[in-house]
Design an enzyme around this catalytic site. Sequence first.
Site, PDB file in Angstrom:
ATOM      1  N   SER A 108      26.973   5.143 -21.432  1.00  0.00           N
ATOM      2  CA  SER A 108      27.132   4.908 -22.874  1.00  0.00           C
ATOM      3  C   SER A 108      27.649   3.497 -23.101  1.00  0.00           C
ATOM      4  CB  SER A 108      28.076   5.955 -23.483  1.00  0.00           C
ATOM      5  OG  SER A 108      29.257   6.044 -22.726  1.00  0.00           O
ATOM      6  N   ASN A 131      30.833  13.939  -9.360  1.00  0.00           N
ATOM      7  CA  ASN A 131      31.234  13.500 -10.704  1.00  0.00           C
ATOM      8  C   ASN A 131      31.548  14.688 -11.623  1.00  0.00           C
ATOM      9  OD1 ASN A 131      31.395  11.105 -12.693  1.00  0.00           O
ATOM     10  ND2 ASN A 131      30.128  12.592 -13.759  1.00  0.00           N
ATOM     11  N   SER A 166      24.819  24.336 -20.531  1.00  0.00           N
ATOM     12  CA  SER A 166      23.413  24.036 -20.784  1.00  0.00           C
ATOM     13  C   SER A 166      22.563  25.284 -20.601  1.00  0.00           C
ATOM     14  CB  SER A 166      22.990  22.963 -19.771  1.00  0.00           C
ATOM     15  OG  SER A 166      21.600  22.922 -19.631  1.00  0.00           O
ATOM     16  N   TYR A 224      21.940  19.385 -11.055  1.00  0.00           N
ATOM     17  CA  TYR A 224      22.572  19.248 -12.367  1.00  0.00           C
ATOM     18  C   TYR A 224      22.903  20.623 -12.950  1.00  0.00           C
ATOM     19  CZ  TYR A 224      22.913  18.983 -17.400  1.00  0.00           C
ATOM     20  OH  TYR A 224      23.338  19.164 -18.688  1.00  0.00           O
ATOM     21  N   LYS A 260      26.651  22.864 -13.834  1.00  0.00           N
ATOM     22  CA  LYS A 260      27.044  23.587 -15.055  1.00  0.00           C
ATOM     23  C   LYS A 260      27.398  25.035 -14.701  1.00  0.00           C
ATOM     24  CE  LYS A 260      26.422  20.161 -17.857  1.00  0.00           C
ATOM     25  NZ  LYS A 260      27.607  19.456 -18.347  1.00  0.00           N
ATOM     26  N   ASN A 291      13.154  12.064 -21.943  1.00  0.00           N
ATOM     27  CA  ASN A 291      13.058  13.190 -22.882  1.00  0.00           C
ATOM     28  C   ASN A 291      12.099  12.892 -24.025  1.00  0.00           C
ATOM     29  OD1 ASN A 291      16.371  13.368 -22.013  1.00  0.00           O
ATOM     30  ND2 ASN A 291      15.032  15.079 -21.617  1.00  0.00           N
ATOM     31  N   ARG A 311      10.031  24.457 -26.599  1.00  0.00           N
ATOM     32  CA  ARG A 311      11.482  24.345 -26.444  1.00  0.00           C
ATOM     33  C   ARG A 311      12.170  24.629 -27.772  1.00  0.00           C
ATOM     34  NH1 ARG A 311       9.808  24.168 -22.122  1.00  0.00           N
ATOM     35  NH2 ARG A 311      10.167  22.711 -20.421  1.00  0.00           N
TER      36      ARG A 311
HETATM   37  P1  NAD Z   1      25.687  11.351 -22.494  1.00  0.00           P
HETATM   38  O1  NAD Z   1      25.353  10.833 -21.140  1.00  0.00           O
HETATM   39  O2  NAD Z   1      25.229  10.597 -23.676  1.00  0.00           O
HETATM   40  O3  NAD Z   1      27.264  11.573 -22.618  1.00  0.00           O
HETATM   41  C1  NAD Z   1      28.078  11.892 -21.515  1.00  0.00           C
HETATM   42  C2  NAD Z   1      29.201  10.876 -21.499  1.00  0.00           C
HETATM   43  O4  NAD Z   1      30.071  11.142 -20.396  1.00  0.00           O
HETATM   44  C3  NAD Z   1      28.709   9.436 -21.329  1.00  0.00           C
HETATM   45  O5  NAD Z   1      29.243   8.651 -22.364  1.00  0.00           O
HETATM   46  C4  NAD Z   1      29.240   9.004 -19.965  1.00  0.00           C
HETATM   47  O6  NAD Z   1      29.562   7.646 -19.936  1.00  0.00           O
HETATM   48  C5  NAD Z   1      30.469   9.902 -19.819  1.00  0.00           C
HETATM   49  N1  NAD Z   1      30.871  10.220 -18.436  1.00  0.00           N
HETATM   50  C6  NAD Z   1      30.114  10.724 -17.420  1.00  0.00           C
HETATM   51  N2  NAD Z   1      30.882  10.923 -16.338  1.00  0.00           N
HETATM   52  C7  NAD Z   1      32.156  10.544 -16.669  1.00  0.00           C
HETATM   53  C8  NAD Z   1      33.377  10.531 -15.980  1.00  0.00           C
HETATM   54  N3  NAD Z   1      33.492  10.945 -14.721  1.00  0.00           N
HETATM   55  N4  NAD Z   1      34.483  10.066 -16.637  1.00  0.00           N
HETATM   56  C9  NAD Z   1      34.406   9.639 -17.922  1.00  0.00           C
HETATM   57  N5  NAD Z   1      33.257   9.637 -18.630  1.00  0.00           N
HETATM   58  C10 NAD Z   1      32.143  10.092 -17.999  1.00  0.00           C
HETATM   59  O7  NAD Z   1      25.159  12.852 -22.540  1.00  0.00           O
HETATM   60  P2  NAD Z   1      25.078  13.847 -23.777  1.00  0.00           P
HETATM   61  O8  NAD Z   1      23.655  14.099 -24.040  1.00  0.00           O
HETATM   62  O9  NAD Z   1      25.968  13.413 -24.858  1.00  0.00           O
HETATM   63  O10 NAD Z   1      25.656  15.161 -23.075  1.00  0.00           O
HETATM   64  C11 NAD Z   1      27.008  15.525 -23.188  1.00  0.00           C
HETATM   65  C12 NAD Z   1      27.238  16.741 -22.318  1.00  0.00           C
HETATM   66  O11 NAD Z   1      26.357  17.786 -22.727  1.00  0.00           O
HETATM   67  C13 NAD Z   1      26.945  16.514 -20.832  1.00  0.00           C
HETATM   68  O12 NAD Z   1      27.898  17.221 -20.070  1.00  0.00           O
HETATM   69  C14 NAD Z   1      25.577  17.109 -20.658  1.00  0.00           C
HETATM   70  O13 NAD Z   1      25.365  17.570 -19.336  1.00  0.00           O
HETATM   71  C15 NAD Z   1      25.615  18.260 -21.631  1.00  0.00           C
HETATM   72  N6  NAD Z   1      24.287  18.672 -22.104  1.00  0.00           N
HETATM   73  C16 NAD Z   1      23.450  17.736 -22.645  1.00  0.00           C
HETATM   74  C17 NAD Z   1      22.175  18.111 -23.059  1.00  0.00           C
HETATM   75  C18 NAD Z   1      21.206  17.103 -23.610  1.00  0.00           C
HETATM   76  O14 NAD Z   1      20.010  17.373 -23.597  1.00  0.00           O
HETATM   77  N7  NAD Z   1      21.639  15.956 -24.104  1.00  0.00           N
HETATM   78  C19 NAD Z   1      21.784  19.454 -22.952  1.00  0.00           C
HETATM   79  C20 NAD Z   1      22.675  20.376 -22.409  1.00  0.00           C
HETATM   80  C21 NAD Z   1      23.931  19.972 -21.991  1.00  0.00           C
HETATM   81  C1  WQD Z   2      10.636  18.713 -23.700  1.00  0.00           C
HETATM   82  C2  WQD Z   2       9.164  19.064 -23.636  1.00  0.00           C
HETATM   83  C3  WQD Z   2       8.121  18.389 -21.587  1.00  0.00           C
HETATM   84  C4  WQD Z   2       8.583  14.064 -22.228  1.00  0.00           C
HETATM   85  C5  WQD Z   2      15.879  18.449 -20.659  1.00  0.00           C
HETATM   86  C6  WQD Z   2      16.672  18.871 -19.489  1.00  0.00           C
HETATM   87  C7  WQD Z   2      17.561  20.020 -19.845  1.00  0.00           C
HETATM   88  C8  WQD Z   2      18.420  19.720 -21.056  1.00  0.00           C
HETATM   89  C9  WQD Z   2      17.652  19.083 -22.165  1.00  0.00           C
HETATM   90  C10 WQD Z   2      20.658  19.179 -20.188  1.00  0.00           C
HETATM   91  C11 WQD Z   2       8.732  19.598 -22.272  1.00  0.00           C
HETATM   92  C12 WQD Z   2       7.524  17.621 -22.751  1.00  0.00           C
HETATM   93  C13 WQD Z   2       8.610  15.439 -22.386  1.00  0.00           C
HETATM   94  C14 WQD Z   2       7.318  13.397 -22.236  1.00  0.00           C
HETATM   95  C15 WQD Z   2       6.231  15.522 -22.580  1.00  0.00           C
HETATM   96  N1  WQD Z   2      19.478  18.844 -20.693  1.00  0.00           N
HETATM   97  N2  WQD Z   2       7.464  16.160 -22.557  1.00  0.00           N
HETATM   98  N3  WQD Z   2       6.196  14.157 -22.409  1.00  0.00           N
HETATM   99  O1  WQD Z   2      12.882  19.087 -20.007  1.00  0.00           O
HETATM  100  O2  WQD Z   2      13.101  20.707 -21.965  1.00  0.00           O
HETATM  101  O3  WQD Z   2      15.088  19.552 -21.093  1.00  0.00           O
HETATM  102  O4  WQD Z   2      16.768  18.051 -21.685  1.00  0.00           O
HETATM  103  O5  WQD Z   2      21.155  20.234 -19.968  1.00  0.00           O
HETATM  104  O6  WQD Z   2      18.366  20.259 -18.757  1.00  0.00           O
HETATM  105  O7  WQD Z   2      15.763  19.252 -18.472  1.00  0.00           O
HETATM  106  O8  WQD Z   2      13.450  18.249 -22.351  1.00  0.00           O
HETATM  107  O9  WQD Z   2      12.681  16.441 -23.835  1.00  0.00           O
HETATM  108  O10 WQD Z   2      12.333  16.203 -21.343  1.00  0.00           O
HETATM  109  O11 WQD Z   2      10.982  17.873 -22.613  1.00  0.00           O
HETATM  110  O12 WQD Z   2       5.188  16.159 -22.723  1.00  0.00           O
HETATM  111  O13 WQD Z   2       7.247  12.173 -22.066  1.00  0.00           O
HETATM  112  O14 WQD Z   2       8.405  17.857 -23.835  1.00  0.00           O
HETATM  113  O15 WQD Z   2       7.136  18.700 -20.629  1.00  0.00           O
HETATM  114  O16 WQD Z   2       7.758  20.583 -22.508  1.00  0.00           O
HETATM  115  P1  WQD Z   2      13.528  19.445 -21.273  1.00  0.00           P
HETATM  116  P2  WQD Z   2      12.392  17.081 -22.544  1.00  0.00           P
END
Ligand code: NAD
Ligand code: WQD
Length: 338
Positions: free
Chosen positions: A36, A99, A124, A149, A153, A199, A231
């Site tokens: 970030s 981490n 997640s 990953y 979780k 994504n 999704r």
């Molecule tokens: P993000 O990478 O934007 O935010 C995570 C933040 O944590 C970052 O700012 C990073 O710098 C910080 N970070 C990582 N390791 C650290 C550490 N050891 N110490 C201090 N800071 C640290 O991700 P996000 O999308 O905002 O996701 C937030 C949380 O939600 C994560 O735990 C992620 O796994 C979970 N999550 C995200 C999604 C998604 O699709 N975005 C889906 C399900 C779960």
């Molecule tokens: C969505 C759909 C792709 C990109 C991921 C992580 C999951 C969660 C959320 C943390 C799928 C399709 C995508 C592209 C495509 N994160 N796609 N072309 O894979 O559902 O989930 O983010 O917990 O763990 O795996 O999300 O946005 O990558 O994909 O066709 O260039 O879009 O195949 O059907 P996903 P995504």
Amino acid sequence: MNILLTGGAGYIGSHTAIEFIEKGHSVVIVDNLVNSNHFAIKRIEEISRQKIPFYNIDVADIANLDKVFCKHKIDAVVHFAGLKAVGESVQIPVKYYRNNIDSTLGLLEIMEKHNVVNFIFSSSATVYGNNNDIPYNENMLAGNCSSPYAWTKFFIEQILKDVAVVNQNFSVVLLRYFNPVGAHPSGKTGENPNGIPNNLFPYISQVAIGKLSELKIFGNDYPTKDGTGVRDYIHVVDLAKGHVAALEYAEKHKGAEAINLGTGRGYSVLDIVKTFEKANNVKIPYQIVGRRAGDLSEYYADASKAVLLLNWKAEKTLEDMCRDTWRWQRQNPNGYDE
Ligand code: NAD
Ligand code: WQD
């Protein structure tokens, strides 16, 4: 309440900080900026019109974390910090386990020392693994995960459940997010991926703005309504509000509770492309290519437990998600790189 947000400079943490402040809470942010940018903190401050205490430290650095807890009287912790790229976690699993798990353990030790018992964890939908039926509900057996990953979780959920067994005052909500997308309606905060996005939403918006030439749709031969992957996309502001509701719940309850945060509705990749084009009056050129390894055909949430326990449900539409994503992209073509 005074709430510590680990990873609060990230995508979901920054939007959640805004919603907590909106509800009258104070926030303290700890983030090592590994994924970030410090400008995100500035934007949160702009939107919420107040200064945010921010510490650039690793959550696993317990000596410095302890200082934060000594300086601020923390009432609750929302733990977003973690590495989150599924594909990368397959390549460098040790880094992901180190981490994500170390930071959680260190945090729990310092919370115990300071007698902080309210905890919200960013889990997640990936913990449901490969073999569960859809929609996913919280009574299903989690596990059988498909990436390091997702296992981080799963293991952290287990650690938190174990703590709740021995510490009768501990209250933890394991929020299982589905696919968070969108941005703050002001266009000041949003998702800011490094390099070429993995994504769908950030990829589409970079195609729309001309940084990428076309979207590659990964497969149109899935057993779904139009053959493309399905999704449960949830607007990040709805998701952020889910944390506010989860903390209100955690304060009044004890023990560990897993709760899905999704809309309960699935959309296909082609639905997203069409809605993004229509909502924003832009063209998204695309090409159908082969399936992406590891992708599931279709999943979405059973979103009823969140309604029942948190009195929360997602309100925003797919059009809102597309419009807000595009506003953020247009106003910040290079993300936070001001
Ligand atoms: P993000 O990478 O934007 O935010 C995570 C933040 O944590 C970052 O700012 C990073 O710098 C910080 N970070 C990582 N390791 C650290 C550490 N050891 N110490 C201090 N800071 C640290 O991700 P996000 O999308 O905002 O996701 C937030 C949380 O939600 C994560 O735990 C992620 O796994 C979970 N999550 C995200 C999604 C998604 O699709 N975005 C889906 C399900 C779960
Ligand atoms: C969505 C759909 C792709 C990109 C991921 C992580 C999951 C969660 C959320 C943390 C799928 C399709 C995508 C592209 C495509 N994160 N796609 N072309 O894979 O559902 O989930 O983010 O917990 O763990 O795996 O999300 O946005 O990558 O994909 O066709 O260039 O879009 O195949 O059907 P996903 P995504």
